[in-house]
Design a protein around this motif. Structure first.
Motif, PDB file in Angstrom:
ATOM      1  N   ALA A   1       0.880  -1.133   0.013  1.00 20.76           N
ATOM      2  CA  ALA A   1      -0.049  -0.042  -0.099  1.00 20.76           C
ATOM      3  C   ALA A   1       0.925   1.249  -0.030  1.00 20.76           C
ATOM      4  CB  ALA A   1      -0.745   0.074   1.157  1.00 20.76           C
TER       5      ALA A   1
ATOM      6  N   VAL B   1      -4.485   5.415   3.508  1.00 20.22           N
ATOM      7  CA  VAL B   1      -4.147   4.510   2.351  1.00 20.22           C
ATOM      8  C   VAL B   1      -4.397   5.506   0.991  1.00 20.22           C
ATOM      9  CG1 VAL B   1      -4.473   2.580   0.676  1.00 20.22           C
ATOM     10  CG2 VAL B   1      -4.294   2.173   3.267  1.00 20.22           C
TER      11      VAL B   1
ATOM     12  N   ARG C   1      -8.670  -5.542   1.729  1.00 22.64           N
ATOM     13  CA  ARG C   1      -8.485  -4.924   3.266  1.00 22.64           C
ATOM     14  C   ARG C   1      -8.138  -3.649   3.608  1.00 22.64           C
ATOM     15  NH1 ARG C   1      -5.448  -7.334   6.785  1.00 22.64           N
ATOM     16  NH2 ARG C   1      -3.773  -7.511   5.443  1.00 22.64           N
ATOM     17  N   HIS C   2      -7.495  -3.036   2.445  1.00 24.57           N
ATOM     18  CA  HIS C   2      -6.911  -1.469   2.660  1.00 24.57           C
ATOM     19  C   HIS C   2      -7.583  -0.604   1.614  1.00 24.57           C
ATOM     20  CE1 HIS C   2      -4.364  -3.304   5.655  1.00 24.57           C
ATOM     21  NE2 HIS C   2      -3.869  -4.134   4.798  1.00 24.57           N
TER      22      HIS C   2
ATOM     23  N   SER D   1      -8.465   4.475   3.921  1.00 19.78           N
ATOM     24  CA  SER D   1      -8.552   3.715   5.390  1.00 19.78           C
ATOM     25  C   SER D   1      -7.284   3.921   5.955  1.00 19.78           C
ATOM     26  CB  SER D   1      -8.764   2.248   5.181  1.00 19.78           C
ATOM     27  OG  SER D   1      -7.739   1.595   4.130  1.00 19.78           O
TER      28      SER D   1
ATOM     29  N   LEU E   1      -3.856   2.898   8.107  1.00 15.71           N
ATOM     30  CA  LEU E   1      -2.720   1.923   8.163  1.00 15.71           C
ATOM     31  C   LEU E   1      -1.555   2.811   8.673  1.00 15.71           C
ATOM     32  CD1 LEU E   1      -2.186  -0.938   7.352  1.00 15.71           C
ATOM     33  CD2 LEU E   1      -1.134  -0.281   5.125  1.00 15.71           C
TER      34      LEU E   1
END
Length: 225
Positions: A176, A184, A191-192, A196, A198
């Protein structure tokens, strides 16, 4: 993963190259005007339209945002045009109005004004315009020591990800690109999603305010208390 970083940098640099042409046009118009006003900005529109025309699917808008007090006939002004037509963006610039749009407080304006360097904001949801995730790229416009405002472009985050699809797919692990806030920008894992959080540390990318986080790095960060 180097290919992903290189491709992302290439796309961003292409946008900034177009913004440089708009910036040069603004400075030329400013210097040739006896009393710089909104009518003079008509001379900048061909460069704005060319910028939008080069990447109509990628760019949602582009233009010049003038610093307060620079224009002789308006205290504030956005010479901003939206793709694909292009269409002028008409916003409320009256400080006494409930819908007043104080662009000077926006990160994409305030940071280039303070640092006199280009800046990238996002991804964020553009609630005031398209209601989709955007990246906003801006660069300062100056004439000597005087700050005239910023030139900028809105990049559709989904399109930016699509342009990186081949490089994302080729990565052997989850990867990512994240901004300084840990959000992100693009990733090759559902999932990302864009926007979102991270928080794992990654490898900073030269020339970009982003870091590259791989699954291995994320796993290593999680393993350390």
């Amino acid at each position: 993963m180097n290919e992903l970083a290189d491709r992302a940098r290439s796309i961003i640099e292409e946008v900034f190259a177009s913004l440089e042409e708009i910036r040069e046009s603004v400075v030329t118009c400013y210097r040739s005007s006896a009393g710089f006003c909104t009518a003079d900005l008509a001379g900048v529109r061909p460069e704005i339209f060319r910028c939008l025309g080069r990447a109509p699917e990628t760019l949602a808008g582009a233009g010049m945002i003038v610093a307060p007090g620079v224009l002789a006939d308006r205290p504030r002004w956005l010479e901003w045009w939206q793709a694909p037509d292009p269409t002028f963006l008409d916003v409320d610039l009256d400080p006494g109005s409930l819908d007043f749009y104080d662009y000077t407080a926006a990160e994409w304006f305030a940071v280039p004004e303070r640092t006199r360097h280009r800046h990238i904001v996002g991804p964020y949801v553009d609630y005031g315009g398209t209601d989709t995730y955007m990246l906003t790229l801006t660069a300062p416009v100056e004439d000597g020591p005087r700050f005239l405002g910023v030139v900028g472009a809105d990049v559709r985050a989904a399109r930016f990800e699509a342009l990186l699809l081949a490089e994302l797919t080729a990565c052997p692990t989850e990867v990512a690109l994240v901004n300084a806030e840990g959000r992100v920008v693009v990733a090759n894992s559902p999932r990302h999603p864009a926007g979102s959080l991270l928080h794992e540390a990654g490898e900073r990318l030269p020339g970009l305010p982003w870091a590259l986080v791989s699954a291995r790095q994320a796993a290593g960060a999680s393993a350390n208390p």
